[in-house]
Design an enzyme around this catalytic site. Structure first.
Site, PDB file in Angstrom:
ATOM      1  N   HIS A 103      -7.744  23.129  20.614  1.00 34.57           N
ATOM      2  CA  HIS A 103      -8.958  23.872  20.945  1.00 34.57           C
ATOM      3  C   HIS A 103      -9.336  23.623  22.403  1.00 34.57           C
ATOM      4  CE1 HIS A 103     -11.762  20.410  20.972  1.00 34.57           C
ATOM      5  NE2 HIS A 103     -11.047  19.940  19.949  1.00 34.57           N
ATOM      6  N   CYS A 116      -7.948  15.633  18.113  1.00 35.21           N
ATOM      7  CA  CYS A 116      -7.454  16.983  18.387  1.00 35.21           C
ATOM      8  C   CYS A 116      -6.714  17.022  19.727  1.00 35.21           C
ATOM      9  CB  CYS A 116      -8.616  17.969  18.411  1.00 35.21           C
ATOM     10  SG  CYS A 116      -9.322  18.314  16.784  1.00 35.21           S
TER      11      CYS A 116
END
Length: 414
Positions: A103, A116
């Site tokens: 992301h 992440c």
């Protein structure tokens, strides 16, 4: 899988991204995303051609990004974390249901995320626009590069037979995949051969297969035992692969019959050898091949592994330029570092670990597999662009479940 379209942009590596070619051609094969935690970079390949690269920020100490073989499970242009105080995660591409994703986010020159893979502004949007669910993402410590692989045991596309696949009432749950020595078929699509280019177009639209080649687990061994005991008149209960009270009672009954009741281990080699002889079966096979399509299990069967005491290693192989009517396909592979702990090696019966990716190659692992002809035929009639093979000793991990491809999490030494 990636959408095929023309794209033009050029940025520097130390900026958000860079392309080796200023224009991405419209006609490309399946693309792959590679993330190196050591280099803090993401690269996109078309086969063995590097298309673009970007700096990234992976998990900081205490929140390390897992390494392994993943695929994009879900995409959202705007998403808020349900773990970290609704933190914004624009252009989110989910890799696991437990919370790992690609992301947009702040990208310093060091690991800074909670697990992440953060992408720079602009690059995150571009990558999001290129990908579709199912695109492979391989996360490693040191960088890896896909290489062409030529091995006799790789699958070769063939035209489907008129009867095609069959629907079956067999039930498979993604987190509890199990099978006897007989192949299991579920929800196979019927595809009839058609003539000429129209047939090739229809078959090219077949969703890619996700194939996992691994070792048979205890659950699959228990299922075999339950079948054989029931065939011999010992009621082992449901063939569910679980060592429940009814199955244990049947095992004890068989051991009393064969005067091996003092056998210490429940599923000892002596017990298995005696049971397979009584049931008129050969030595159980050591390997298992499992196939998913569109995040659902569709087929599995037992296969042989020569020299099972030697580790297979962890390898990812993907198909491109699949021509079913000429029987041609190009395969590319990477071998991935994966150190299994001593208890796992003992459970799997591995005395020679495959820790060194330079010593145990994908070609070496493939050469040791004995895949029955009917199993090979079933897979080869469904082989399509972007189909992939994962070879791993460690089997199905906890991240593989409902709505996923086969997720293989790897471990670094030490």
């Amino acid at each position: 899988m990636f959408k095929r379209f023309a794209l033009a942009f050029s940025l520097g590596l130390m900026a958000s991204s860079a392309l080796t070619n200023s224009v991405l051609a419209a006609d490309r094969g399946p693309l792959q995303i590679y993330v190196s935690k050591a280099m803090q970079t993401l690269t996109v390949y078309d086969g063995d051609e590097l298309l673009m690269t970007s700096k990234v920020s992976t998990g900081k100490p205490g929140h390390t990004t897992p390494s392994g073989i993943f695929s994009i499970l879900e995409k959202r242009k705007y998403h808020e974390s349900n773990i970290y105080s609704n933190a914004p995660m624009p252009f989110m591409q989910r890799l696991t249901w437990s919370g790992i994703a690609l992301h947009e986010g702040k990208v310093p020159n060091y690991p800074a995320s909670h697990g992440c893979v953060r992408l720079p502004n602009g690059f995150a949007k571009t990558l999001f626009s290129m990908t579709e669910r199912g695109a492979h993402v391989i996360i490693t410590d040191e960088p890896v590069t896909p290489q062409p692989i030529f091995a006799a045991n790789l699958f070769v596309p063939r035209q489907p037979v008129p009867e095609g696949g069959l629907l079956s009432d067999a039930e498979l749950r993604p987190t509890k995949i199990e099978a006897s020595l007989k192949p299991v078929e579920v929800a196979m699509n019927e595809v009839l051969p058609r003539a000429g280019a129209a047939a090739q177009l229809v078959l090219d639209d077949e969703p890619p297969l996700r194939i996992l080649i691994t070792r048979r687990s205890q659950r699959e061994q228990v299922r075999d035992v339950q079948e054989m005991l029931t065939e011999l008149g010992f009621d082992a209960g449901a063939t569910d692969g679980v060592l429940g009270s009814q199955t244990l009672a049947a095992i004890r009954g068989y051991k009393r019959w064969k005067s091996i009741e003092k056998d210490g281990e429940i599923l000892s080699p002596r017990f298995i050898a005696a049971l397979t002889t009584s049931a008129g079966r050969g030595k159980p096979l050591d390997g298992q091949i499992m196939v998913r399509q569109k995040f659902k299990p569709i087929y599995e069967a037992a296969i042989g592994i020569r020299a099972p005491e030697k580790g297979l290693g962890t390898h990812f192989i993907e198909a491109s330029h699949v021509d079913r009517f000429k029987g041609k396909v190009e395969w590319r592979s990477v071998s991935i570092e994966n150190h299994l702990p001593a208890p796992t090696l003992k459970r799997l019966g591995i005395t020679e670990p495959a820790d060194d990716v330079n010593r145990v190659t994908a070609e070496d692992a493939l050469a040791r597999l004995d895949i029955p002809g009917d199993v090979r035929a079933k897979i080869e009639t469904m082989l399509s662009e972007g189909s992939s093979i994962t070879i791993s000793d460690s089997g199905i991990g906890p991240e593989t479940g409902d709505g996923t491809d086969f997720i293989t999490v790897t471990r670094k030494k030490g």
